[in-house]
Design an enzyme around this catalytic site. Structure first.
Site, PDB file in Angstrom:
ATOM      1  CD  GLU A   1      13.536   3.828   9.758  1.00  0.00           C
ATOM      2  OE1 GLU A   1      13.825   4.909  10.284  1.00  0.00           O
ATOM      3  OE2 GLU A   1      14.113   2.760  10.005  1.00  0.00           O
TER       4      GLU A   1
ATOM      5  N   GLY B   1       6.786   5.528   8.466  1.00  0.00           N
ATOM      6  CA  GLY B   1       5.887   6.681   8.593  1.00  0.00           C
ATOM      7  C   GLY B   1       6.019   7.278   9.978  1.00  0.00           C
ATOM      8  CB  SER B   2       3.828   9.525  11.892  1.00  0.00           C
ATOM      9  OG  SER B   2       2.685   8.739  12.154  1.00  0.00           O
TER      10      SER B   2
ATOM     11  N   GLY C   1       3.005   4.261  13.607  1.00  0.00           N
ATOM     12  CA  GLY C   1       3.849   3.068  13.762  1.00  0.00           C
ATOM     13  C   GLY C   1       3.579   2.345  15.076  1.00  0.00           C
TER      14      GLY C   1
ATOM     15  CD  GLN D   1       2.647  16.502   6.313  1.00  0.00           C
ATOM     16  OE1 GLN D   1       1.868  15.880   7.025  1.00  0.00           O
ATOM     17  NE2 GLN D   1       3.882  16.784   6.699  1.00  0.00           N
TER      18      GLN D   1
ATOM     19  CE  LYS E   1      -1.805   2.917   2.924  1.00  0.00           C
ATOM     20  NZ  LYS E   1      -1.907   4.144   2.119  1.00  0.00           N
TER      21      LYS E   1
ATOM     22  CB  CYS F   1      12.951   9.781   8.524  1.00  0.00           C
ATOM     23  SG  CYS F   1      12.310   8.809   7.254  1.00  0.00           S
TER      24      CYS F   1
ATOM     25  CD  GLU G   1       9.800  13.090  11.760  1.00  0.00           C
ATOM     26  OE1 GLU G   1       8.834  12.356  12.027  1.00  0.00           O
ATOM     27  OE2 GLU G   1      10.792  12.712  11.105  1.00  0.00           O
TER      28      GLU G   1
HETATM   29  C1  UN1 Z   1      13.816   8.938   4.567  1.00  0.00           C
HETATM   30  O1  UN1 Z   1      13.921  10.120   4.787  1.00  0.00           O
HETATM   31  O2  UN1 Z   1      12.789   8.346   4.953  1.00  0.00           O
HETATM   32  O3  UN1 Z   1      19.642   9.086   3.703  1.00  0.00           O
HETATM   33  C2  UN1 Z   1      14.784   8.135   3.823  1.00  0.00           C
HETATM   34  C3  UN1 Z   1      18.755   9.640   3.062  1.00  0.00           C
HETATM   35  C4  UN1 Z   1      18.044   8.877   1.977  1.00  0.00           C
HETATM   36  C5  UN1 Z   1      16.915   8.098   2.538  1.00  0.00           C
HETATM   37  C6  UN1 Z   1      15.980   8.894   3.395  1.00  0.00           C
HETATM   38  N1  UN1 Z   1      18.996   8.009   1.327  1.00  0.00           N
HETATM   39  O4  UN1 Z   1      18.400  10.792   3.307  1.00  0.00           O
END
Ligand code: UN1
Length: 497
Positions: free
Chosen positions: A252, A230-231, A235, A333, A177, A286, A387
């Site tokens: 993650e 995701g958040s 999660g 956002q 998804k 992230c 975040e």
């Molecule tokens: C993410 O922000 O979820 O290291 C992944 C990085 C990228 C991957 C980011 N190669 O910023």
């Protein structure tokens, strides 16, 4: 003038099919507000069809030798290479990141696919001596079953590749998804595997909302494993459900990454790296640097440099070559980012630059937020703890390395961290003391490579890693094998003579 909008369907059991309800939703270009495509708004009945297909396909896919599974993945990698430009342009239109970065996203999926397809000929277990004579012992990986893969919109091809490719090479089947903001990127990714010759049912895609489609995948009794990016809020909710249902789950989640700049740093390099790590992908990574912890002696100098640079960043449609920073993904956002800026001001941080939506000229059509820098940020302020996931970063003062590292660690997340220094002793101490899954020296917080483990400590994850060979541990289970060829009863731990 009416532009024809493309309609995309779910892919279930090797066929492109509408949602059973016939409902659809729109994917919007965040730079222009225009409708990019129409996709299926699926429900639990579509998820069930996909899971049934994946469950059936698992029985044959798990028996295909891993090197042969990998051959299909290598073909997919080649198709990704061929389509890189087309996919990158689509990505920029669907979620806004500038074309240069969209190409990087597709490249990361290519890298991951080649890398993990190579594991098809390795997937090493090990042999080890038994404690008994005439007895062999070894261990092998085995697939888990149907994997539910739920991915975010900020890396619409790289992140699906981190999960789907290892799931497949290990012999699992997948119900995927993609995020509701980037369904077409997900669909195009799946098309590649269809063309590469993946058998029907092995990879299925169901588009729709997290609340409906995501939940139905998580709760389906025939889905054995959930992999989610995701958040943290969502999660943890998924983990709770998976805990109750006895499912494997790999998470993650959020980050609050920081760059430390010491007084002996190469300031030109630090400046370039901070701008790239804080405002690349409009800060929607992230791994984005949303805190800059600055050693007092160079604080004034670095602050002035950053303000100057940020003022020169050009906002615009990511398809235009002159654009430095694209839109954020959506109005909601944008509003969330702005609410954090308001919080920062109320908390007493000093807004140096940015801090508002930009609506000049044609930017009014999209969701553009000015790159934003706060100064005099206290490490405990909400803008330094939570975040934000947008083009906003904080300057925090530190008197020495120990204080800088303590500030860096004093958040609930632990994904990526960075230190700029020319002193190897300081760098080594920081590597040792920083409590994150990734540490960079003289490089910003973004730019992880696929063949090293990716993931974080504390509330960033739940102990798993994507990328590297470590990801195989998410998508396979160990089977220990003992072969006793002594022809008699040998009792381990008991018959010791
Ligand atoms: C993410 O922000 O979820 O290291 C992944 C990085 C990228 C991957 C980011 N190669 O910023």
């Amino acid at each position: 003038m009416a532009v024809e909008v493309q309609v995309f369907k779910n892919y279930i059991d090797g066929k492109w099919v509408d949602a059973k309800s016939g409902k659809t939703f729109e994917s919007i270009n965040p730079a222009t507000g225009e409708v990019l495509a129409v996709v299926s708004q699926s429900g639990p009945e579509d998820v069930d069809a996909a899971v049934q297909a994946a469950k059936k396909a698992f029985q044959s896919w798990r028996k295909v030798p891993a090197p042969r599974r990998a051959e299909i993945l290598f073909r997919a990698a080649e198709l990704l290479v061929k389509r890189k430009e087309e996919l990158a342009r689509l990505m920029t239109q669907e979620m806004g990141k500038v074309l240069l970065e969209a190409r990087g996203d597709v490249q990361e999926a290519i890298d991951m696919t080649y890398f993990i397809a190579g594991e098809g000929r390795r997937m090493h277990g090990y042999t080890t001596p038994s404690e008994m004579p005439n007895k062999a012992a070894y261990c092998i990986r085995q697939p888990i079953g149907v994997c539910g893969i739920i991915t975010p919109w900020n890396f619409p091809m790289a992140i699906p590749s981190w999960k789907i490719i290892p799931a497949l090479v290990c012999g699992n089947t997948v119900v995927f998804k993609p995020a509701s903001y980037t369904p077409v990127c997900g669909i195009k990714f799946v098309e590649i595997f269809e063309e590469a010759g993946l058998p029907p049912g092995v990879l299925n895609i169901v588009t729709g909302s997290g609340g409906v489609v995501g939940d139905a995948i998580v709760e389906h009794p025939d889905v054995a494993l959930i992999s989610f990016t995701g958040s943290t809020e969502i999660g943890l909710r998924i983990a709770e459900k998976c805990g109750r249902l006895g499912k494997r789950v790999s998470l993650e989640m959020g980050g609050k990454n920081a760059i430390i700049v010491m007084d002996d740093a190469d300031l030109n390099l630090a400046e370039d790296s901070i701008i790239w790590a804080a405002f690349g992908t409009s800060g929607q990574r992230c791994t984005a640097a949303s805190r800059v912890i600055v050693h007092e002696p160079i604080k004034k100098d670095l602050t002035e440099r950053l303000v100057e640079r940020i003022k020169r960043l050009r906002l615009g449609d990511g398809l235009r070559p002159e654009t430095d920073v694209g839109p954020v993904v959506s109005l909601s956002q944008l509003e969330r980012i702005h609410s954090y800026v308001e919080i920062g001001k109320q908390e007493g941080a000093k807004l140096l630059v940015g801090g508002q939506r930009v609506t000049e000229g044609e930017l009014a059509r999209g969701y553009f937020y000015a790159p934003t820098l706060f100064d005099e940020v206290h490490p405990k302020m909400r803008i330094a703890q939570e975040e934000i996931f947008g083009p906003v970063t904080d300057l925090i003062r530190a008197k020495d390395l120990d204080e800088a590292v303590a500030i860096l660690n004093d958040v609930q997340y632990g994904l990526s961290a960075s230190i700029f220094t020319r002193d190897v002793n300081k760098a080594m101490r920081a590597i040792e003391e920083i409590h994150t899954g990734i540490v960079y020296v003289n490089h910003g917080t973004i730019g992880a490579e696929v063949h090293l483990p990716f993931g974080g400590t504390k509330f960033t994850g739940n102990g798993h890693r994507e990328g590297g060979v470590q990801v195989l541990d998410v998508f396979s289970e160990w089977k220990a094998v003992y072969i006793d060829y002594s022809g008699r009863l040998q009792r381990a731990q008991i018959d010791r003579e």
